[in-house]
Every structure is written in structure tokens, then in C-alpha cells.
Design an enzyme around this catalytic site. Structure first.
Site, PDB file in Angstrom:
ATOM      1  N   GLN A  23       0.812  -1.221   0.000  1.00 28.95           N
ATOM      2  CA  GLN A  23       0.000   0.000   0.000  1.00 28.95           C
ATOM      3  C   GLN A  23       0.848   1.276   0.000  1.00 28.95           C
ATOM      4  O   GLN A  23       0.324   2.371  -0.173  1.00 28.95           O
ATOM      5  CB  GLN A  23      -0.964   0.016   1.194  1.00 28.95           C
ATOM      6  N   ASN A  24       2.148   1.138   0.228  1.00 28.71           N
ATOM      7  CA  ASN A  24       3.006   2.317   0.133  1.00 28.71           C
ATOM      8  C   ASN A  24       3.152   2.665  -1.345  1.00 28.71           C
ATOM      9  O   ASN A  24       3.395   1.799  -2.177  1.00 28.71           O
ATOM     10  CB  ASN A  24       4.370   2.075   0.773  1.00 28.71           C
ATOM     11  N   ARG A  25       3.025   3.941  -1.661  1.00 28.93           N
ATOM     12  CA  ARG A  25       2.975   4.360  -3.058  1.00 28.93           C
ATOM     13  C   ARG A  25       4.314   4.836  -3.608  1.00 28.93           C
ATOM     14  O   ARG A  25       4.383   5.363  -4.710  1.00 28.93           O
ATOM     15  CB  ARG A  25       1.895   5.428  -3.206  1.00 28.93           C
TER      16      ARG A  25
END
Length: 161
Positions: free
Chosen positions: A38-40
Site C-alpha cells: 500500500q506504500n505508493r
């Protein structure tokens, strides 16, 4: 709760250094920068440099090398339950001034979020020869920014001066 960062990613002729705070639990488990799905961070960089996204870590590192981007964290080690930056305490900083001396071609430092910037300012003096800028965190906890908005803010990496 005691956590340590990774070695820096340091292309020999890096022009940019991106600094995070400290790897999160998923990154530590995978031994990879920004491994949480979920880290972009990687999504932003792949879009920014118009490159097909990849989950293969070596491809991600190649993207950094190709664009002369070094990557590290302000914290060498710290206490932190979980992965939230707000919980970081008892920091031992990395030798960022030493890295900047070793790679004098780095002229721009970008912080991946306000926590990385505040930790840097707590432990180091900014150099007159280096430009510093705080960018919005790519963390999933920073939900106020959409992916296109993050890409827009992070586009300053493509500027040459």
C-alpha cells in the site's frame, strides 16, 4: 520494537538523495525499501519516469540507478512499535553527512514526508551546497493525497535545478 534501517542505495553518480524515516515492518520482513504493497513510493516513481511498474525489487533498484537517485533513511536505528512514524523514539541517526561527502554529485535531498525532514533537522545541519525539499509521504497513512497528486508533487525530482 528496536528496528534498524538498511544500507543506502547509492548509485555512484547520484544527483538526488531521497530520505525516509525508518523502514516499516513489512519492509523489514522483506529486506526491501518500501515493500508494503500500500506504500505508493514505487508507484509514484514508476509513473513519474514513465516506466512500466514492477514488483521485482531489482527492477525497482535499476530505476533508481538509471535516474541517479540514492535512497536511505534518517534513522540508523530506533524504537518503534508497529510502523507509524509518530511512534519513533530513541533514534540513532545514519551518517548522512558522510554519504553526502562520499557522493559529492548529490545536490538535492528530498524527504519522503515531514517526519523524515524533522528527524534530519534534529540531528544534522543543512549544507549550503545542497537543496532540500519536503515531499508528501508516500505512506498509506497519508491518505489525503491521491496517487496522481503525489506524482504531481514528486515531479520536482525530474527538474534538473
Amino acid at each position: 520494537m528496536h528496528k534498524s534501517s538498511f544500507s543506502p542505495i547509492r548509485p555512484p553518480h547520484a544527483e538526488i538523495l531521497i530520505l525516509g524515516s525508518l523502514p516499516g515492518d513489512v519492509s523489514l520482513a522483506e529486506s526491501q525499501y518500501y515493500a508494503h504493497p500500500q506504500n505508493r513510493f514505487w508507484k509514484v516513481l514508476f509513473q513519474l519516469f514513465d516506466t512500466a511498474p514492477s514488483i521485482v525489487y531489482n527492477n525497482r533498484l535499476e530505476l533508481l540507478h538509471k535516474h541517479h537517485i540514492a535512497l536511505w533513511d534518517v534513522c540508523h536505528s530506533a524504537l518503534r512499535p508497529g510502523s507509524m512514524d509518530t511512534a519513533i523514539s530513541q533514534v540513532v541517526p545514519n551518517d548522512i553527512p558522510g554519504l553526502l561527502m562520499d557522493i559529492p554529485s548529490i545536490r538535492r535531498v528530498f524527504f519522503n514526508g515531514k517526519k523524515a525532514a524533522s528527524l534530519y533537522e534534529q540531528y544534522f545541519k543543512k549544507l549550503d551546497s545542497v537543496q532540500y525539499e519536503v515531499l508528501p509521504s508516500t505512506s498509506p497513512a497519508n491518505a489525503q493525497y491521491s496517487l496522481p497528486e503525489l506524482v504531481g508533487h514528486w515531479s520536482v525530482l525530474k527538474n534538473k535545478d
